[in-house]
Structure formats: structure tokens, C-alpha cells
Design a protein around this motif. Structure first.
Motif, PDB file in Angstrom:
ATOM      1  N   ASN A   1      -4.792  -0.309 -12.904  1.00 43.34           N
ATOM      2  CA  ASN A   1      -3.441   0.248 -12.783  1.00 43.34           C
ATOM      3  C   ASN A   1      -2.844   0.659 -14.127  1.00 43.34           C
ATOM      4  O   ASN A   1      -2.034   1.587 -14.200  1.00 43.34           O
ATOM      5  CB  ASN A   1      -2.522  -0.749 -12.079  1.00 43.34           C
ATOM      6  CG  ASN A   1      -2.478  -2.110 -12.759  1.00 43.34           C
ATOM      7  OD1 ASN A   1      -3.489  -2.802 -12.837  1.00 43.34           O
ATOM      8  ND2 ASN A   1      -1.314  -2.507 -13.260  1.00 43.34           N
TER       9      ASN A   1
ATOM     10  N   ARG B   1      -1.160   4.816 -10.648  1.00 45.28           N
ATOM     11  CA  ARG B   1      -0.812   3.444 -11.021  1.00 45.28           C
ATOM     12  C   ARG B   1      -0.681   2.509  -9.823  1.00 45.28           C
ATOM     13  O   ARG B   1      -1.173   1.384  -9.853  1.00 45.28           O
ATOM     14  CB  ARG B   1       0.498   3.438 -11.822  1.00 45.28           C
ATOM     15  CG  ARG B   1       0.992   2.035 -12.142  1.00 45.28           C
ATOM     16  CD  ARG B   1       2.117   2.034 -13.146  1.00 45.28           C
ATOM     17  NE  ARG B   1       2.706   0.715 -13.305  1.00 45.28           N
ATOM     18  CZ  ARG B   1       2.181  -0.275 -13.995  1.00 45.28           C
ATOM     19  NH1 ARG B   1       1.009  -0.115 -14.580  1.00 45.28           N
ATOM     20  NH2 ARG B   1       2.780  -1.442 -14.090  1.00 45.28           N
ATOM     21  N   HIS B   2      -0.045   2.950  -8.778  1.00 49.59           N
ATOM     22  CA  HIS B   2       0.253   2.055  -7.655  1.00 49.59           C
ATOM     23  C   HIS B   2      -0.731   2.297  -6.510  1.00 49.59           C
ATOM     24  O   HIS B   2      -0.689   3.331  -5.858  1.00 49.59           O
ATOM     25  CB  HIS B   2       1.690   2.256  -7.170  1.00 49.59           C
ATOM     26  CG  HIS B   2       2.715   1.978  -8.222  1.00 49.59           C
ATOM     27  ND1 HIS B   2       3.065   0.701  -8.614  1.00 49.59           N
ATOM     28  CD2 HIS B   2       3.457   2.814  -8.990  1.00 49.59           C
ATOM     29  CE1 HIS B   2       3.985   0.763  -9.562  1.00 49.59           C
ATOM     30  NE2 HIS B   2       4.240   2.037  -9.812  1.00 49.59           N
TER      31      HIS B   2
ATOM     32  N   LYS C   1      -1.553   0.375  -3.191  1.00 45.09           N
ATOM     33  CA  LYS C   1      -1.185  -0.740  -2.322  1.00 45.09           C
ATOM     34  C   LYS C   1      -2.201  -0.943  -1.193  1.00 45.09           C
ATOM     35  O   LYS C   1      -2.189  -1.963  -0.515  1.00 45.09           O
ATOM     36  CB  LYS C   1       0.205  -0.491  -1.722  1.00 45.09           C
ATOM     37  CG  LYS C   1       1.310  -0.294  -2.767  1.00 45.09           C
ATOM     38  CD  LYS C   1       1.503  -1.528  -3.611  1.00 45.09           C
ATOM     39  CE  LYS C   1       2.672  -1.354  -4.573  1.00 45.09           C
ATOM     40  NZ  LYS C   1       2.851  -2.557  -5.431  1.00 45.09           N
TER      41      LYS C   1
ATOM     42  N   ALA D   1       2.044  -8.415  -9.868  1.00 44.12           N
ATOM     43  CA  ALA D   1       2.226  -7.274  -8.978  1.00 44.12           C
ATOM     44  C   ALA D   1       0.954  -7.088  -8.166  1.00 44.12           C
ATOM     45  O   ALA D   1      -0.146  -7.140  -8.694  1.00 44.12           O
ATOM     46  CB  ALA D   1       2.537  -6.019  -9.797  1.00 44.12           C
TER      47      ALA D   1
ATOM     48  N   TYR E   1      -1.813  -5.192  -6.300  1.00 45.97           N
ATOM     49  CA  TYR E   1      -2.486  -3.903  -6.205  1.00 45.97           C
ATOM     50  C   TYR E   1      -3.843  -4.112  -5.537  1.00 45.97           C
ATOM     51  O   TYR E   1      -4.502  -5.129  -5.746  1.00 45.97           O
ATOM     52  CB  TYR E   1      -2.711  -3.292  -7.592  1.00 45.97           C
ATOM     53  CG  TYR E   1      -1.447  -2.960  -8.342  1.00 45.97           C
ATOM     54  CD1 TYR E   1      -0.575  -1.974  -7.877  1.00 45.97           C
ATOM     55  CD2 TYR E   1      -1.121  -3.614  -9.523  1.00 45.97           C
ATOM     56  CE1 TYR E   1       0.589  -1.654  -8.569  1.00 45.97           C
ATOM     57  CE2 TYR E   1       0.049  -3.304 -10.217  1.00 45.97           C
ATOM     58  CZ  TYR E   1       0.889  -2.315  -9.738  1.00 45.97           C
ATOM     59  OH  TYR E   1       2.044  -2.011 -10.415  1.00 45.97           O
TER      60      TYR E   1
ATOM     61  N   ASP F   1      10.791   1.527 -13.249  1.00 45.54           N
ATOM     62  CA  ASP F   1      11.281   0.311 -12.599  1.00 45.54           C
ATOM     63  C   ASP F   1      12.571  -0.173 -13.250  1.00 45.54           C
ATOM     64  O   ASP F   1      13.520  -0.566 -12.567  1.00 45.54           O
ATOM     65  CB  ASP F   1      10.209  -0.783 -12.664  1.00 45.54           C
ATOM     66  CG  ASP F   1       8.923  -0.379 -11.975  1.00 45.54           C
ATOM     67  OD1 ASP F   1       9.011   0.141 -10.857  1.00 45.54           O
ATOM     68  OD2 ASP F   1       7.845  -0.584 -12.557  1.00 45.54           O
TER      69      ASP F   1
END
Length: 401
Positions: free
Chosen positions: A93, A139-140, A142, A175, A177, A358
Motif C-alpha cells: 500500500n 493504495r487502498h 479492501k 489499517a 488491506y 485523511d
């Protein structure tokens, strides 16, 4: 039997945000520490010549990676090419494929997995090795990417290895991921899972090994202890993991028992003795000091000067291999929630993973306010670090009342 190195989370050229009060020589050493740790990895590979090297994501500290970091990384890969050691990379990420950077040509001993799960093959000592992995497109991520990994076909003489930069589904300290479960990894039938993303060294499963090596160099006081990588010997049904330390500076915390301390020199000696034990065990260290079991005499002693003054005096008396970074004085009325409880730590670690977008989202009401917005300074690294600390203290205080 095959042998390989498993590393992840190099975070080359980490800026070490919020650490500004060190002497310039120590600060320079700290800011070079991620490169020095990487050098230890490369040197170990050159010396021991493993069959290949696995790098499971977050080579760089941010998606806009510096030229300096890229150059130093590529130079290490070129040394591995000269030693005829293949390298397999899955980006994570922090160093995802969508980042903005000036790309360097990688040597031809390096395989970089693309955004979809791919399989790379090589033959080592007559054994067929299949390495499965992917790189973050952005980057994200999920999605539970584990569903895209193929199952082992269990061919005789074939070893399957999975590379996955992600976290356990439901994990709250980082976080989340590319979430997965241990059961989902085991269902693939691989002989080894090379994980990345979590900076704490962990063995999630023994047979077959499911492994987080942690990062190569701690970057703040929440990444305590010696860091490094694994040197792995692997057969079809058996594995031996050897941890190889690479930390240049080790973040740690010491507790000083103050129940019988009433004089400043008693406290200084207690700090120095405890710090010496840490240095003998871990090498050069950056230590937080926490005063515990405060007696009435100790409370009176420390009320006479500010924490910054006590810290300054402690630094002046310190061993050259120690830098005292922070001082925490525990009150006699202990909070029911420690500043380092899982809840507080989870909040602070989540904030450490925040990107600029963020921060802007969380603070937009303040910075976009018609009256206050024009008078606020841009949010600096130091201000962000202070907000993280205050968030932890606020949670502790609120839940203890």
C-alpha cells in the motif's frame, strides 16, 4: 531443500516524522537507518547466497518515493544480480503501482508482480518452485485478494509459496488491506506464506509457516524491539526459520521503579542501569522512560522541575549508545486505561497510517471554518505527531473518569 530470505516493509528513506530534538549526528544516523538496515540484508545475501529473495511490499515509505531511495534500492538489487540471486517483489500500500515516481530500470534478476495475482516459476536443485503474488494497483485495496490465489496442484517435487501484503480480517491495530484469514491461506495448500504490512514479527502458523517478518528498522516508539528478516530453509514438509537482526537503532521503553526514590541522582542511576541492560541486549537504542510506582517523595521530587528539564539532565548523563526520547511520569492515581493499552495503541497506529487526504477529511471543519481557517498554520509533521499523542491521552483520561 531450498533456502531463501523473506523480508518486507523496508520503508526506505522514512522521514521519522516528529523526531526533531536529537543532536544532528544522532538524527542523521536515524534518518540513514533504513538504508543501513537494507545494507545488512544485501550483505547477508551476498555472504550466504540464498536461492532467492522475497520482498513482500512497502519497499518505500510513500507512494511518491524519492530518487535517492530508488537509487539505493536498485544498487542493492544489482549486487544481488552479480551474486546470481533472483529477487521477487510484490508492492504494497505504501509503494503501490499507481504512485508518482521516476522509475529506474531494474536488473533482470528481479521479478515484480503485477496488479493481478500471478505465478512465477523457477527450478532450484531440481525442485520446481512456484511463487504466487500480486502488487497493489493503488493504495487502498479492501478486497480479500486471497480468493484469486490458485490452489496448489500438489505435484511431486513442487513447492508453492505465496506472497501477500495484507492483514488478518478483523485486525484492529493496523489499517486493514487485502484482508485474509489463516484458514483461507491454509486452504491453498502452499508450503510457505511470505506476508508483509504488519511491522511486528509474527508467526501465524507453524506447519506450513505463515510469517510476518516485521520491518527492517523501527521508525518510532510504537515499533519497539529488534527488527530484521527471516532466512528460511524449506523442504516439502518441513521448514526452519532463522531470524536475522538488521536494526541500527532500536526503539524501546524502560520502566523505572520510583517507590524508594527521593533524590535526583538515585533516579539517574536507576535510569542508566536499566538502559545499560537494554543496550547490552539490543545495541544502540532510543528509549522512552516511564516512571512507575511513584511514592509521595518521588512525586514531590519530580514536581520541582518540568519533564523537559529532567529529560535534558538524563540525556547529559547518558551512555553514547542511548538517546532518551521521552519521559512519562505515572501519577499516583493510576488511570484504568494505560496510554499503551490496545485501544489507545490502535487509535494512534491508525492515525500514523493516515495520508494527507485523511487528515484533510478529519480536520476539514476546522480548516474550512470562516473565522478560524484563515488564521491556522498548515498542518506540519510535528503538529500531526502532537495530535496523535493528545488523542491517546484524551482517550485514556475520558475512559478513566
Amino acid at each position: 531443500m531450498i533456502r531463501f530470505l523473506h523480508t518486507a516493509d523496508l520503508h526506505l528513506d522514512s522521514p521519522f516524522k516528529g523526531i526533531t530534538d536529537m543532536p544532528i549526528t544522532r538524527l542523521t544516523e536515524l534518518r540513514e537507518s533504513t538504508f543501513a538496515a537494507y545494507e545488512k540484508l544485501i550483505h547477508h545475501a551476498e555472504k550466504t547466497t540464498p536461492d532467492f529473495v522475497l520482498i513482500a511490499g512497502d519497499i518505500y515509505d510513500g507512494e511518491d518515493r524519492s530518487l535517492r531511495a530508488q537509487m539505493r534500492f536498485v544498487k542493492g538489487l544489482e549486487r544481488l544480480k552479480r551474486a546470481e540471486i533472483p529477487v521477487f517483489i510484490s508492492h504494497g500500500n505504501h509503494d503501490h503501482l499507481g504512485g508518482k515516481w521516476t522509475r529506474f530500470q531494474l536488473p533482470d534478476n528481479v521479478t515484480v508482480f503485477g496488479p493481478e495475482v500471478e505465478t512465477a516459476e523457477l527450478v532450484v536443485h531440481g525442485q520446481r518452485i512456484r511463487i504466487h503474488g500480486f502488487s497493489y494497483k493503488e493504495r487502498h485495496i479492501k478486497e480479500a485478494m486471497i480468493g484469486r490465489f490458485p490452489k496448489s496442484n500438489r505435484e511431486p517435487g513442487t513447492i508453492d509459496i505465496g506472497m501477500l501484503h495484507g492483514s488478518i480480517a478483523g485486525e484492529e491495530t493496523h489499517a486493514v488491506y487485502a484482508p485474509f484469514t489463516t484458514e483461507a491461506l491454509l486452504e491453498k495448500g502452499y508450503q510457505y506464506w511470505a506476508l508483509g504490512h504488519i511491522h511486528k514479527r509474527q508467526l501465524l502458523h507453524n506447519e506450513p509457516p505463515i510469517v510476518y517478518p516485521g520491518n527492517l528498522q523501527g521508525r518510532h516508539r510504537n515499533e519497539q524491539g529488534v527488527k530484521g528478516f527471516y532466512d528460511v530453509e524449506l523442504e516439502l514438509n518441513q521448514a526452519a526459520l532463522k531470524f536475522v537482526p538488521t536494526s541500527v537503532l532500536v526503539f524501546d521503553e524502560i520502566e523505572v521503579d520510583c517507590k524508594e526514590i527521593s533524590l535526583a541522582n538515585e533516579w539517574l542511576i536507576a535510569c542508566q542501569n536499566t538502559a545499560t541492560e537494554v543496550v547490552e541486549r539490543n545495541g544502540s537504542s532510543i528509549l522512552s522512560v516511564r516512571n512507575v510506582k511513584m511514592s509521595a517523595e518521588a512525586t514531590h521530587l519530580f514536581s520541582g522541575s518540568s519533564d523537559d528539564e529532567w529529560l535534558e539532565v538524563l540525556r547529559e548523563s547518558a551512555d553514547p549508545d542511548v538517546w532518551f526520547s521521552e519521559l512519562f511520569v505515572e501519577s499516583q492515581q493510576r488511570s484504568s486505561l494505560s496510554p499503551e493499552s490496545p485501544l489507545v495503541r490502535s487509535v494512534k497506529e491508525q492515525m500514523e497510517n493516515w495520508e494527507e487526504e485523511d487528515w484533510r477529511m478529519v480536520l476539514q471543519d476546522v480548516y474550512q471554518h470562516a473565522r478560524s481557517g484563515p488564521y491556522l498554520f498548515p498542518l506540519s509533521s510535528e503538529m500531526k505527531e502532537e495530535l496523535r499523542k493528545e488523542a491517546g491521552e484524551l482517550i485514556s483520561n475520558e475512559l478513566s473518569t
